[in-house]
Design an enzyme around this catalytic site. Structure first.
Site, PDB file in Angstrom:
ATOM      1  N   ASN A  23       0.811  -1.227   0.000  1.00  0.00           N
ATOM      2  CA  ASN A  23       0.000   0.000   0.000  1.00  0.00           C
ATOM      3  C   ASN A  23       0.841   1.273   0.000  1.00  0.00           C
ATOM      4  O   ASN A  23       0.342   2.363   0.282  1.00  0.00           O
ATOM      5  CB  ASN A  23      -0.980  -0.001   1.182  1.00  0.00           C
ATOM      6  CG  ASN A  23      -0.244   0.018   2.511  1.00  0.00           C
ATOM      7  OD1 ASN A  23       0.974  -0.172   2.554  1.00  0.00           O
ATOM      8  ND2 ASN A  23      -0.974   0.241   3.581  1.00  0.00           N
ATOM      9  N   ASP A  25       3.113   2.493   1.938  1.00  0.00           N
ATOM     10  CA  ASP A  25       3.540   3.222   3.143  1.00  0.00           C
ATOM     11  C   ASP A  25       4.995   2.912   3.521  1.00  0.00           C
ATOM     12  O   ASP A  25       5.495   3.371   4.539  1.00  0.00           O
ATOM     13  CB  ASP A  25       2.597   2.952   4.327  1.00  0.00           C
ATOM     14  CG  ASP A  25       2.618   1.494   4.774  1.00  0.00           C
ATOM     15  OD1 ASP A  25       3.312   0.663   4.123  1.00  0.00           O
ATOM     16  OD2 ASP A  25       1.944   1.176   5.761  1.00  0.00           O
ATOM     17  N   ASP A  98       6.041 -15.918  15.853  1.00  0.00           N
ATOM     18  CA  ASP A  98       7.163 -15.698  16.759  1.00  0.00           C
ATOM     19  C   ASP A  98       6.573 -15.546  18.161  1.00  0.00           C
ATOM     20  O   ASP A  98       5.662 -14.746  18.366  1.00  0.00           O
ATOM     21  CB  ASP A  98       7.897 -14.411  16.339  1.00  0.00           C
ATOM     22  CG  ASP A  98       9.382 -14.473  16.624  1.00  0.00           C
ATOM     23  OD1 ASP A  98       9.740 -14.841  17.755  1.00  0.00           O
ATOM     24  OD2 ASP A  98      10.174 -14.151  15.717  1.00  0.00           O
ATOM     25  N   ASP A 199      11.288 -16.978  21.079  1.00  0.00           N
ATOM     26  CA  ASP A 199      12.308 -15.942  21.261  1.00  0.00           C
ATOM     27  C   ASP A 199      12.972 -15.989  22.636  1.00  0.00           C
ATOM     28  O   ASP A 199      12.281 -16.079  23.655  1.00  0.00           O
ATOM     29  CB  ASP A 199      11.609 -14.579  21.090  1.00  0.00           C
ATOM     30  CG  ASP A 199      12.565 -13.418  21.067  1.00  0.00           C
ATOM     31  OD1 ASP A 199      13.268 -13.261  20.064  1.00  0.00           O
ATOM     32  OD2 ASP A 199      12.620 -12.667  22.069  1.00  0.00           O
ATOM     33  N   GLU A 256      14.945 -20.294  20.100  1.00  0.00           N
ATOM     34  CA  GLU A 256      16.167 -19.504  20.032  1.00  0.00           C
ATOM     35  C   GLU A 256      16.841 -19.630  21.389  1.00  0.00           C
ATOM     36  O   GLU A 256      16.372 -19.071  22.373  1.00  0.00           O
ATOM     37  CB  GLU A 256      15.851 -18.030  19.741  1.00  0.00           C
ATOM     38  CG  GLU A 256      17.121 -17.220  19.551  1.00  0.00           C
ATOM     39  CD  GLU A 256      16.924 -15.730  19.811  1.00  0.00           C
ATOM     40  OE1 GLU A 256      17.619 -14.932  19.167  1.00  0.00           O
ATOM     41  OE2 GLU A 256      16.107 -15.358  20.663  1.00  0.00           O
ATOM     42  N   HIS A 328      17.379 -12.431  11.111  1.00  0.00           N
ATOM     43  CA  HIS A 328      17.164 -10.986  11.254  1.00  0.00           C
ATOM     44  C   HIS A 328      18.077 -10.336  12.300  1.00  0.00           C
ATOM     45  O   HIS A 328      18.042  -9.120  12.459  1.00  0.00           O
ATOM     46  CB  HIS A 328      15.706 -10.731  11.618  1.00  0.00           C
ATOM     47  CG  HIS A 328      15.380 -11.260  12.997  1.00  0.00           C
ATOM     48  ND1 HIS A 328      15.403 -12.606  13.284  1.00  0.00           N
ATOM     49  CD2 HIS A 328      15.087 -10.631  14.149  1.00  0.00           C
ATOM     50  CE1 HIS A 328      15.122 -12.773  14.560  1.00  0.00           C
ATOM     51  NE2 HIS A 328      14.923 -11.596  15.115  1.00  0.00           N
ATOM     52  N   ASP A 329      18.829 -11.144  13.039  1.00  0.00           N
ATOM     53  CA  ASP A 329      19.756 -10.598  14.035  1.00  0.00           C
ATOM     54  C   ASP A 329      21.214 -10.700  13.590  1.00  0.00           C
ATOM     55  O   ASP A 329      22.110 -10.250  14.299  1.00  0.00           O
ATOM     56  CB  ASP A 329      19.665 -11.395  15.350  1.00  0.00           C
ATOM     57  CG  ASP A 329      18.358 -11.197  16.081  1.00  0.00           C
ATOM     58  OD1 ASP A 329      17.733 -10.133  15.919  1.00  0.00           O
ATOM     59  OD2 ASP A 329      17.963 -12.120  16.823  1.00  0.00           O
TER      60      ASP A 329
HETATM   61  O1  TEU Z   1      17.189 -12.170  20.142  1.00  0.00           O
HETATM   62  C1  TEU Z   1      17.783 -12.554  21.350  1.00  0.00           C
HETATM   63  C2  TEU Z   1      19.232 -12.284  21.541  1.00  0.00           C
HETATM   64  O2  TEU Z   1      19.701 -12.521  22.626  1.00  0.00           O
HETATM   65  C3  TEU Z   1      20.170 -11.756  20.515  1.00  0.00           C
HETATM   66  O3  TEU Z   1      20.184 -12.371  19.312  1.00  0.00           O
HETATM   67  C4  TEU Z   1      20.138 -10.265  20.391  1.00  0.00           C
HETATM   68  O4  TEU Z   1      19.293  -9.863  19.373  1.00  0.00           O
HETATM   69  C5  TEU Z   1      21.516  -9.751  20.106  1.00  0.00           C
HETATM   70  O5  TEU Z   1      22.335 -10.157  21.126  1.00  0.00           O
HETATM   71  C6  TEU Z   1      21.568  -8.239  20.036  1.00  0.00           C
HETATM   72  O6  TEU Z   1      22.590  -7.859  19.158  1.00  0.00           O
HETATM   73  C7  TEU Z   1      15.811 -12.140  20.097  1.00  0.00           C
HETATM   74  C8  TEU Z   1      15.327 -11.615  18.764  1.00  0.00           C
HETATM   75  O7  TEU Z   1      15.715 -12.474  17.748  1.00  0.00           O
HETATM   76  C9  TEU Z   1      15.815 -10.218  18.587  1.00  0.00           C
HETATM   77  O8  TEU Z   1      15.475  -9.687  17.347  1.00  0.00           O
HETATM   78  C10 TEU Z   1      15.223  -9.381  19.683  1.00  0.00           C
HETATM   79  O9  TEU Z   1      15.777  -8.096  19.652  1.00  0.00           O
HETATM   80  C11 TEU Z   1      15.470  -9.983  21.057  1.00  0.00           C
HETATM   81  O10 TEU Z   1      15.230 -11.384  21.117  1.00  0.00           O
HETATM   82  C12 TEU Z   1      14.536  -9.371  22.066  1.00  0.00           C
HETATM   83  O11 TEU Z   1      13.229  -9.810  21.832  1.00  0.00           O
HETATM   84 CA    CA Z   2       2.491  -1.496   3.714  1.00  0.00          CA
END
Ligand code: TEU
Ligand code: CA
Length: 564
Positions: A23, A25, A98, A199, A256, A328-329
């Site tokens: 959309n 944004d 998640d 998580d 995780e 994503h981390d």
């Molecule tokens: O990540 C947990 C975590 O301990 C690490 O991977 C953290 O993101 C890293 O040390 C910081 O650089 C999970 C999620 O995957 C992450 O995206 C979140 O930020 C975090 O938990 C908190 O919910």
């Molecule tokens: Ca959007």
């Protein structure tokens, strides 16, 4: 090992904010995901993990949830989510949400009520702890920097937050809180989820005496991770969660987990473990710096390979790991694990082969299938991630120059994986007609789905072949349950391993040459046949095998060989 429905599947992580915006944004949305289900199906994906899509102030990009029962309006509506579920079912695909329950957002109703009445019922959902001598209860540093304690206004109490101060930790000691969480999990499962990615789950167990530790940084604080490492008994909570939720649904759960105690692996992911599986972060952890990104280590090829091998061998006698090269981390796998001379399409195919065909369930992160890379930024203001901003400051405080601190971010930033998915070379990379919430990686003009779909020798086309091979009726069994055995370990640039069928009658050799020079490997027999390779030279290689009993791999060449 008990066989499970998910063992032979391939999973894919979507980071919704950066996947596809419909959309204008600038923010990816559920409609965007729905419109790409055929793309994913065609790639060979069975299970989709969605990073958080719940209502959130997005201080930590949705990992700060303010309502567990609502979809973030940025992403769409509950109707659209239901449609997504229905559309995945139609295609024989599965969805994981998640599960973020170590903490919630400070905007969550529970926390707001706790602040209103710091000695009341909802304060008991959190860790509200009296300060010591007018100071924090202990010297913990949060994951994102600074004290893990924040004053509760108008009191001498502090609340614990292991992540950002906007992410107060939930008190799992409290049975009422646990009940609320179980109710929520079951509510989502009843909607038809296949399960959850879970998580930071090891953090839920706290030592309620909150002991201080020897400071480990110039700020005089000690990482809150110390407490997690020392405290015993997280397993009781994990079993309780499982019993009250996942077990009732035969859910697929992928945890995780960092900082697990060595002897706990079987309890975590053995046959009757707390979870179905957990991510193998062994190589990622090895690269981490002792004090932060500024002293993170560049892994040598051998170190990385041997770490993966050791982990595979350990895991396969106990459970079924989830394998990743990025998420994503983490920085992009192609930028992190490929030696400089291999940072090209052939190298990316080689990396794909030696990760997807390992023992375990592969999780492919969005964009990995086209070989997206880390993204250079010229100033810290161009980063969004809360952790990156902190690590940049830590690097400066440790004496790094601005350039060095930026280099740390280039190599380690979580934003590397969060730049928008590169669909085409058109405006906004085909991700958005508007202004993307985070700047594109400028290399979208060269690296994008549209271009790669049109080219049979692209990274994307290779991923399709690779996943098709892994899931093919003929080899599915061996790639799922076949024993993992390292091969050619004495060869410096070679990443090779066997997968051997349970009855030992069938044997597949996966090979890749990460080195700069060509390398000839002597095979056990002359009857091998190439099942997949990234050269156009399969026939020549097959001939060499028949004639010489060897295979010569050029630099960045990979081949999957059926022996016997
Ligand atoms: O990540 C947990 C975590 O301990 C690490 O991977 C953290 O993101 C890293 O040390 C910081 O650089 C999970 C999620 O995957 C992450 O995206 C979140 O930020 C975090 O938990 C908190 O919910
Ligand atoms: Ca959007």
């Amino acid at each position: 090992m008990k066989k499970k429905w998910w063992h032979d599947k391939v999973a894919y992580q979507i980071y919704p904010k950066s996947f596809l915006d419909t959309n204008g944004d600038g923010i990816g949305d559920l409609k965007g995901i729905i419109s790409k289900l055929d793309y994913l199906k065609n790639l060979g994906i069975d299970i989709i993990w969605l990073s958080p899509i719940y209502q959130s102030p997005f201080v930590d990009q949705g990992y700060d949830i303010s309502d567990y029962y609502k979809i973030a309006e940025e992403f769409g509506t509950m109707e659209e989510f239901d449609e997504l579920l229905a559309e995945t079912k139609k295609r024989g695909m599965y969805v994981l949400m998640d599960l973020v329950v170590n903490h919630c957002s400070d905007k969550h109703e529970w926390f707001q009520k706790a602040l209103e009445d710091p000695y009341g019922k909802y304060a008991g959902y959190f860790h509200f702890v009296k300060g010591k001598d007018g100071k924090e209860p202990s010297n913990y540093r949060s994951y994102f920097g600074g004290s893990a304690w924040e004053p509760v206004p108008g009191t001498d109490l502090y609340y614990l937050h292991m992540f950002a101060k906007e992410q107060p930790d939930l008190n799992w000691e409290n049975p009422e809180l646990r009940k609320e969480i179980y109710k929520m999990i079951n509510w989502w499962m009843d909607k038809g989820l296949a399960g959850f990615r879970i998580d930071a789950i090891i953090n839920i167990k706290k030592d309620l005496s909150f002991p201080s530790f020897e400071p480990d940084g110039p700020d005089g604080l000690a990482s809150c991770v110390k407490m997690v490492e020392e405290v015993q008994g997280v397993g009781e909570y994990l079993e309780d969660i499982k019993k009250n939720t996942f077990a009732k649904y035969d859910a697929f759960t992928v945890a995780e987990v960092f900082n697990m105690k060595d002897d706990e692996l079987a309890e975590f992911i053995g046959d009757d473990g707390h979870f179905s599986t957990m991510f193998d972060f062994s190589a990622h952890v090895l690269a981490q710096g002792e004090n932060g990104w500024y002293n993170s280590r560049k892994l040598s090829f051998i170190e990385w390979r041997d770490t993966v091998f050791a982990s595979q061998k350990r895991m396969q006698s106990i459970g079924f790991p989830a394998n990743i090269i990025e998420n994503h981390d983490e920085p992009r796998g192609a930028s992190r694990f490929l030696p400089e001379h291999a940072q090209n399409e052939e190298g990316k195919k080689m990396l794909a082969t030696t990760s997807v065909l390992l023992y375990g369930i592969p999780f492919i992160y969005q964009g990995q299938e086209i070989g997206m890379t880390n993204c250079r930024r010229n100033d810290i203001s161009e980063y969004d991630d809360i952790s990156t901003k902190d690590q940049y400051q830590e690097a400066l405080a440790a004496g790094c120059s601005r350039e060095q601190a930026l280099e740390c971010c280039y190599e380690n930033s979580r934003d590397n994986a969060r730049t928008p998915m590169q669909w085409s070379r058109g405006k906004g990379a085909g991700f958005s007609d508007g202004t993307p919430w985070i700047a594109l990686n400028p290399n979208y003009e060269q690296i994008n789905v549209e271009e790669q779909e049109s080219r049979p020798d692209s990274v994307l086309s290779y991923y399709k072949k690779l996943l098709a091979l892994k899931k093919s009726p003929a080899y599915k069994e061996i790639f799922t349950y076949g024993k993992f055995v390292p091969a050619y370990e004495d060869q410096d640039g070679i990443f090779a391993f066997y997968r051997i069928s349970e009855d030992e009658k069938e044997k597949i050799l996966v090979t890749a040459n990460y080195g700069k020079e060509a390398c000839t490997l002597r095979l056990e027999s002359r009857t091998g046949k190439i099942l997949l390779s990234n050269t156009g030279a399969e026939d020549a290689r097959d001939n060499e095998i028949r004639r010489e009993g060897t295979i010569t791999l050029e630099s960045c060449e990979t081949a999957v060989i059926l022996l016997g």
